[in-house]
Design an enzyme around this catalytic site. Structure first.
Site, PDB file in Angstrom:
ATOM      1  N   HIS A 130       2.482 -11.718  14.321  1.00  0.00           N
ATOM      2  CA  HIS A 130       3.515 -12.343  15.138  1.00  0.00           C
ATOM      3  C   HIS A 130       3.188 -13.806  15.452  1.00  0.00           C
ATOM      4  CE1 HIS A 130       7.108 -12.361  17.368  1.00  0.00           C
ATOM      5  NE2 HIS A 130       7.030 -11.172  17.930  1.00  0.00           N
ATOM      6  N   THR A 183       0.852  -1.193   0.000  1.00  0.00           N
ATOM      7  CA  THR A 183       0.000   0.000   0.000  1.00  0.00           C
ATOM      8  C   THR A 183       0.881   1.232   0.000  1.00  0.00           C
ATOM      9  OG1 THR A 183      -1.736   1.209   1.182  1.00  0.00           O
ATOM     10  CG2 THR A 183      -0.193  -0.030   2.529  1.00  0.00           C
TER      11      THR A 183
END
Length: 532
Positions: free
Chosen positions: A503, A451
């Site tokens: 994560h 993006t």
């Protein structure tokens, strides 16, 4: 023929209202659409106007009494028609024959007050705004048995947004306090019981009836000094006075017994005759002096409500889902764009002639990301329930902004695409996205997303992962900054890069090294050709 005067239809959230002020008396002439009575609810003050011209012949619901939606408040007769006398109430009306006529005349001075007293009211908390769940009774201004005038403040309820006032429904006194100071209450909870005619009303037992009944209340204004000084003020008028921060003593009341009505306040606002005098400056004014009254807002404040598009609903749902399900972290770095900008400047004209498209930055970033994804397969993977899906290809989604919202068409097999192919496809995606002609299959899948907030001027941001992907790269504005190069300070075109990652799947070490790999490939584009 008599015409009924009815209360308006209340909003769904309003159960009942209180007749705040009658602006006409029985026998008064009324023009069509002229204001007759005001009804105060816990949200707004509603005005009731005459449905036609005529004479107010009867009042069925007195000031201070509660009323329901569309309840009959009074009747309106033809113009010139005399008001109907109340039994034992009008001193000037002669009884119409019969054995009870004389006793009624003798009982006149005593009969009206008992008829209007002795009623018991429930004192409830006001309806709280939607965002307020509960409040705290901060102060009781009156004790049980203490005389109270109608509309005098009984208690304050403090919420997390505003302090709400609870006022007396009539002249009288508190019978019982059910919620003590400091206790929590919910919307419309019962706070106390109130007896009309006791306490405050008893002190006026020597009052005469009719118009004179208001005089003692006006002279006894010290009990309402918290809000209106020595004047009786209708609820609607009181709100206007507070909004415009006016001096009540400078407003001439034209209502019964000198009552200050809404139109009196409007007239004072228009003429500017009731403004408060500027107070003398005092040292140590504290919080009260700092909390100056908010300025009155003038002019229109337009609002527009439109339904959220399905695309916007889908975007919101997916972004919230990503934040709620992913253990999302972001790592940042910066890249020196000197080499890429030099290449663009050197070959942009040749590139345009050869490929019929402009050489932009996105081609370099897509190719650099493709190479880095091959080196760090965890970043190119996705999570499916409790499974990890490793992809042996690189399909990179490129976020495109449109008037309808953000869409992410996908470049397939970017590792095998040339920079010219990337630039052409992105230009085509952008054009078709703005025209709403992208296909569903072109926006599905994808193993990674890029993006670019830099085209809108963003210097740094935290992109949100596009699930079920596990990472996203954020590009930003190129800005010249002083940097240290070989021990010297130089001005270089620098760009911040951000990688947000899940994560649960990607360790911090891999995320940082992945971003560093992109940085190295962009600062030395020859690595893309040499595959090093």
């Amino acid at each position: 023929m008599a015409t009924e005067i009815k209360a308006p239809s209340f909003p769904e959230s309003v159960a009942e209202g209180t007749v705040a002020a009658w602006h006409k008396k029985p026998g008064d002439s009324v023009e069509r659409d002229e204001l007759i009575v005001e009804i105060e609810t816990d949200k707004v003050v509603l005005e009731v106007v005459a449905p036609e011209a005529g004479t107010l012949s009867e009042i069925k619901v007195e000031e201070g009494d509660t009323c329901q939606s569309e309840q009959v408040l009074g009747t309106l007769g033809e113009a010139g028609e005399k008001a109907e006398p109340k039994s034992g109430a009008d001193a000037g009306s002669k009884p119409q024959g019969g054995q009870d006529s004389e006793p009624e005349q003798k009982a006149e001075p005593q009969t009206e007050k008992p008829a209007a007293s002795g009623q018991t009211y429930e004192v409830k908390a006001p309806s709280f705004p939607e965002s307020v769940q509960e409040g705290t009774v901060s102060t009781w201004h009156k004790k049980v048995g203490e005389a109270v005038k109608r509309d005098e403040v009984l208690a304050d309820i403090e919420t997390d947004k505003v302090v709400l006032e609870v006022v007396a429904p009539a002249d009288g006194s508190l019978s019982e306090i059910k919620v003590q100071e400091g206790e929590q209450v919910e919307s419309e909870a019962l706070l106390a019981t109130f007896a009309e005619g006791e306490g405050g009303a008893a002190s006026g037992s020597a009052e005469s009836r009719g118009d004179q009944s208001e005089a003692p209340a006006a002279s006894g204004g010290d009990e309402g000094e918290e809000k209106v000084g020595d004047k009786i003020v209708a609820p609607a008028a009181r709100k206007l006075i507070a909004e415009h921060d006016l001096d009540v003593s400078k407003i001439e009341g034209t209502g019964k017994g000198g009552r200050v009505l809404k139109e009196d306040v409007q007239k004072a606002v228009k003429e500017g005759s009731a403004k408060k005098s500027a107070p003398a400056a005092k040292s140590g004014g504290g919080a009260k002096s700092a909390a100056a009254a908010a300025p009155a807002i003038e002019g229109e404040r337009p609002e527009k409500r439109v339904p959220m598009s399905r695309l916007r609903q889908t975007i919101a749902k997916r972004l919230v889902q990503a934040q709620q399900t992913a253990a999302m972290l972001t790592t940042y770095n910066e890249v020196d764009m000197t080499a890429v900008m030099s290449l663009r400047a050197q070959y942009k004209d040749t590139f345009l002639k050869a490929h019929d498209t402009k050489l932009g930055f996105m081609g370099f970033f897509v190719k650099a990301a493709s190479e880095a994804l091959k080196r760090f397969p965890d970043v190119n993977a996705s999570i499916d329930g409790t499974d990890i899906v490793y992809h042996g290809y690189q399909d990179i989604g490129v976020a495109v902004s449109t008037d309808r919202g953000l869409v992410v068409p996908v470049l397939r097999d970017t590792d095998s695409m040339k920079i010219a192919d990337v630039e052409k496809t992105i230009v085509d995606f952008g054009k078709r996205a703005r025209d709403g002609k992208l296909g569903i299959d072109e926006m599905q899948g994808g193993t990674f997303t890029i993006t670019n907030g830099g085209i809108f001027g963003s210097l740094m941001s935290t992109p949100i992962i596009n699930p079920p992907q596990t990472a996203i790269l954020g590009m930003h504005k190129i800005q010249e900054r002083p940097v240290a190069v070989n021990g010297k300070v130089e001005i270089r075109p620098m760009m911040y890069l951000a990688v947000s990652y899940d994560h649960r799947m990607i360790d911090g070490k891999d995320a940082v090294q992945f971003l560093v790999a992109i940085k190295d490939l962009l600062e030395d584009p020859a690595r893309l050709l040499l595959d090093i």
